[in-house]
Enzyme design. Structure first.
Site, PDB file in Angstrom:
ATOM      1  N   CYS A 121       0.986  -1.242   0.230  1.00 22.57           N
ATOM      2  CA  CYS A 121      -0.014  -0.005   0.224  1.00 22.57           C
ATOM      3  C   CYS A 121       0.688   1.298  -0.022  1.00 22.57           C
ATOM      4  CB  CYS A 121      -0.805  -0.006   0.915  1.00 22.57           C
ATOM      5  SG  CYS A 121      -2.380   1.264   0.982  1.00 22.57           S
ATOM      6  N   ASN A 138      -0.024  -8.778 -11.354  1.00 24.30           N
ATOM      7  CA  ASN A 138      -1.072  -7.864 -11.006  1.00 24.30           C
ATOM      8  C   ASN A 138      -0.989  -6.397 -11.605  1.00 24.30           C
ATOM      9  OD1 ASN A 138      -2.017  -5.477  -8.409  1.00 24.30           O
ATOM     10  ND2 ASN A 138      -3.473  -6.219  -9.660  1.00 24.30           N
ATOM     11  N   GLY A 139      -1.729  -5.657 -12.307  1.00 26.10           N
ATOM     12  CA  GLY A 139      -1.446  -4.393 -12.752  1.00 26.10           C
ATOM     13  C   GLY A 139      -1.990  -4.199 -14.055  1.00 26.10           C
ATOM     14  N   GLY A 162      -8.061  -5.504 -10.488  1.00 24.01           N
ATOM     15  CA  GLY A 162      -8.508  -4.286  -9.394  1.00 24.01           C
ATOM     16  C   GLY A 162      -9.490  -3.413 -10.166  1.00 24.01           C
TER      17      GLY A 162
HETATM   18  C1  LIG Z   1      -9.531   2.229  -4.717  1.00 25.46           C
HETATM   19  C2  LIG Z   1      -8.350   1.083  -4.346  1.00 25.46           C
HETATM   20  C3  LIG Z   1      -8.179   0.440  -3.216  1.00 25.46           C
HETATM   21  C4  LIG Z   1      -7.025  -0.323  -3.027  1.00 25.46           C
HETATM   22  N1  LIG Z   1      -6.796  -0.957  -1.787  1.00 25.46           N
HETATM   23  C5  LIG Z   1      -5.854  -1.693  -1.757  1.00 25.46           C
HETATM   24  C6  LIG Z   1      -5.825  -2.447  -0.505  1.00 25.46           C
HETATM   25  O1  LIG Z   1      -6.725  -2.481   0.611  1.00 25.46           O
HETATM   26  N2  LIG Z   1      -4.961  -3.685  -0.484  1.00 25.46           N
HETATM   27  C7  LIG Z   1      -3.910  -3.638  -1.550  1.00 25.46           C
HETATM   28  O2  LIG Z   1      -2.985  -4.606  -1.087  1.00 25.46           O
HETATM   29  N3  LIG Z   1      -4.206  -2.930  -2.499  1.00 25.46           N
HETATM   30  C8  LIG Z   1      -5.048  -2.121  -2.870  1.00 25.46           C
HETATM   31  N4  LIG Z   1      -5.124  -1.564  -3.929  1.00 25.46           N
HETATM   32  C9  LIG Z   1      -4.394  -1.827  -5.027  1.00 25.46           C
HETATM   33  C10 LIG Z   1      -5.071  -2.885  -6.000  1.00 25.46           C
HETATM   34  O3  LIG Z   1      -5.155  -4.300  -5.214  1.00 25.46           O
HETATM   35  C11 LIG Z   1      -4.223  -3.369  -7.207  1.00 25.46           C
HETATM   36  O4  LIG Z   1      -3.021  -3.660  -6.777  1.00 25.46           O
HETATM   37  C12 LIG Z   1      -4.014  -2.049  -8.009  1.00 25.46           C
HETATM   38  O5  LIG Z   1      -5.317  -1.421  -8.228  1.00 25.46           O
HETATM   39  C13 LIG Z   1      -3.407  -2.545  -9.460  1.00 25.46           C
HETATM   40  O6  LIG Z   1      -4.100  -3.200 -10.163  1.00 25.46           O
HETATM   41  P1  LIG Z   1      -5.248  -2.879 -11.267  1.00 25.46           P
HETATM   42  O7  LIG Z   1      -4.212  -2.187 -12.473  1.00 25.46           O
HETATM   43  O8  LIG Z   1      -5.886  -4.140 -11.860  1.00 25.46           O
HETATM   44  O9  LIG Z   1      -6.082  -1.941 -10.810  1.00 25.46           O
HETATM   45  C14 LIG Z   1      -6.213  -0.491  -4.011  1.00 25.46           C
HETATM   46  C15 LIG Z   1      -6.488   0.183  -5.332  1.00 25.46           C
HETATM   47  C16 LIG Z   1      -7.574   0.830  -5.405  1.00 25.46           C
HETATM   48  C17 LIG Z   1      -7.693   1.681  -6.853  1.00 25.46           C
END
Ligand SMILES: Cc1cc2nc3c(=O)[nH]c(=O)nc-3n(C[C@H](O)[C@H](O)[C@H](O)COP(=O)(O)O)c2cc1C
Length: 312
Positions: free
Chosen positions: A87, A187-188, A211
């Site tokens: 985070c 992830n990403g 995400g």
């Molecule tokens: C609104 C929001 C809240 C998130 N909260 C967390 C969290 O509580 N724990 C965590 O490990 N990652 C958190 N993330 C990161 C996501 O788990 C993920 O790693 C990140 O969005 C990248 O993936 P994506 O490109 O598919 O969105 C959060 C992301 C967003 C956008």
């Protein structure tokens, strides 16, 4: 589905599972608040009444407190424990937690070993490529996770300093995958079946985590799951399905949070569900002005009567 604070709550998990496929990680749970028996935090961690596996994510610094919290989470129904070491938010890293731990690999190892010892549940770790582009240490970090007893790891292809900007670096995820024996989740920037498949092809990861693309699209996890299993693209979701899913989501929010909080939370979901639809801006503007659910449902009905199946 990726853990997302304020998003992957019980209403969202229920909805995502109603479409089928995939696993979901809870919102992050602060270990100090869980140990203090903070009622709000305890409620977030309590997944006992959910009839599907929920991976509960913990965030914090102190290894002994992590061990106690993992036991509490297990008692509250966690299927497995995920440790947040990625985070980027200031409030978290200033407490030496989340992505800060990429800079304190000794403490990170202590945390993982103590959680592994404390519970028979599987323990996973989610982390980023490193603190910033001058300090990419994902391979070293991944090996440390493996040596400390993690069952699998999730790598988000950005650094702490990137937050969510730029393009996720899948090459470094591939290097991580090649350097450890435990399963790796990539992830990403996955947004659909083909991008999930591309990530697997380019990096050889064992699973993918999605995400932001699921915001306003709880059906996406099941669509990606189908695509990876059968290579078929699911038919696009109809306007009628978008409306009924939004209404179900609001119902779940009301049941879980009560009307006052649910109305406030529903505003962000309305924005996401109508993204890309005709005249969505006008709909959002009208919706955010509503102060009770009767008016809110009227605004939803008017908009979805106006928008046609060809308007996507
Ligand atoms: C609104 C929001 C809240 C998130 N909260 C967390 C969290 O509580 N724990 C965590 O490990 N990652 C958190 N993330 C990161 C996501 O788990 C993920 O790693 C990140 O969005 C990248 O993936 P994506 O490109 O598919 O969105 C959060 C992301 C967003 C956008």
């Amino acid at each position: 589905m990726a853990p997302m604070a304020g998003i992957t709550d019980k209403p969202m998990r229920k909805l995502v599972h109603s479409f089928g496929g995939g696993n979901i990680v809870s919102e992050m749970v602060a270990i100090n608040a869980l140990e203090r028996k903070n009622p709000k935090t305890t409620r977030i961690a309590d997944v006992r009444d959910e009839p599907y596996p929920v991976i509960v994510q913990l965030v914090g610094y102190d290894d002994a407190m992590f061990a106690d919290s993992a036991k509490l989470a297990a008692d509250l129904g966690a299927y497995s424990i995920d440790i947040n070491m990625g985070c980027p938010v200031k409030k978290i890293v200033n407490n030496n937690s989340g992505a800060y731990l990429s800079k304190d690999i000794i403490q990170a190892a202590k945390i993982i070993s103590s959680v592994v010892k404390a519970t028979p549940l599987k323990v996973s770790v989610k982390f980023r490529l490193g603190w910033d582009h001058e300090h990419i240490n994902a391979v070293e970090f991944a090996k440390m996770c493996q040596d400390s007893g993690a069952s699998y790891i999730t790598v988000h292809g950005r650094t702490r300093s990137d937050f969510y900007s730029g393009v996720a670096d899948w090459n470094t995820i591939a290097e991580v995958k090649a350097s450890v024996k435990i399963p790796v989740v990539g992830n990403g920037d996955i947004v659909d079946g083909p991008s999930a498949s591309a990530m697997i092809e380019q990096t050889n990861v064992d699973a993918v985590m999605v995400g932001r693309a699921t915001l306003g699209a709880p059906w996406l996890i099941s669509q990606i799951d189908n695509y990876l299993k059968q290579q078929t693209i699911s038919s696009s979701v109809s306007i009628a399905q978008i409306k009924s899913t939004l209404l179900t989501h609001i119902k779940e929010l009301r049941d879980y949070y009560g009307d006052r909080t649910a109305l406030a939370l529903s505003r962000k979901y309305v924005c996401w569900y109508c993204k890309g639809l005709r005249d969505a801006k006008r709909f959002r503007e009208q919706y955010v002005k509503t102060s009770d659910f009767n008016t809110a449902f009227g605004v939803i009905d008017d908009y979805f009567n106006f928008v046609g199946e060809d308007d996507k």
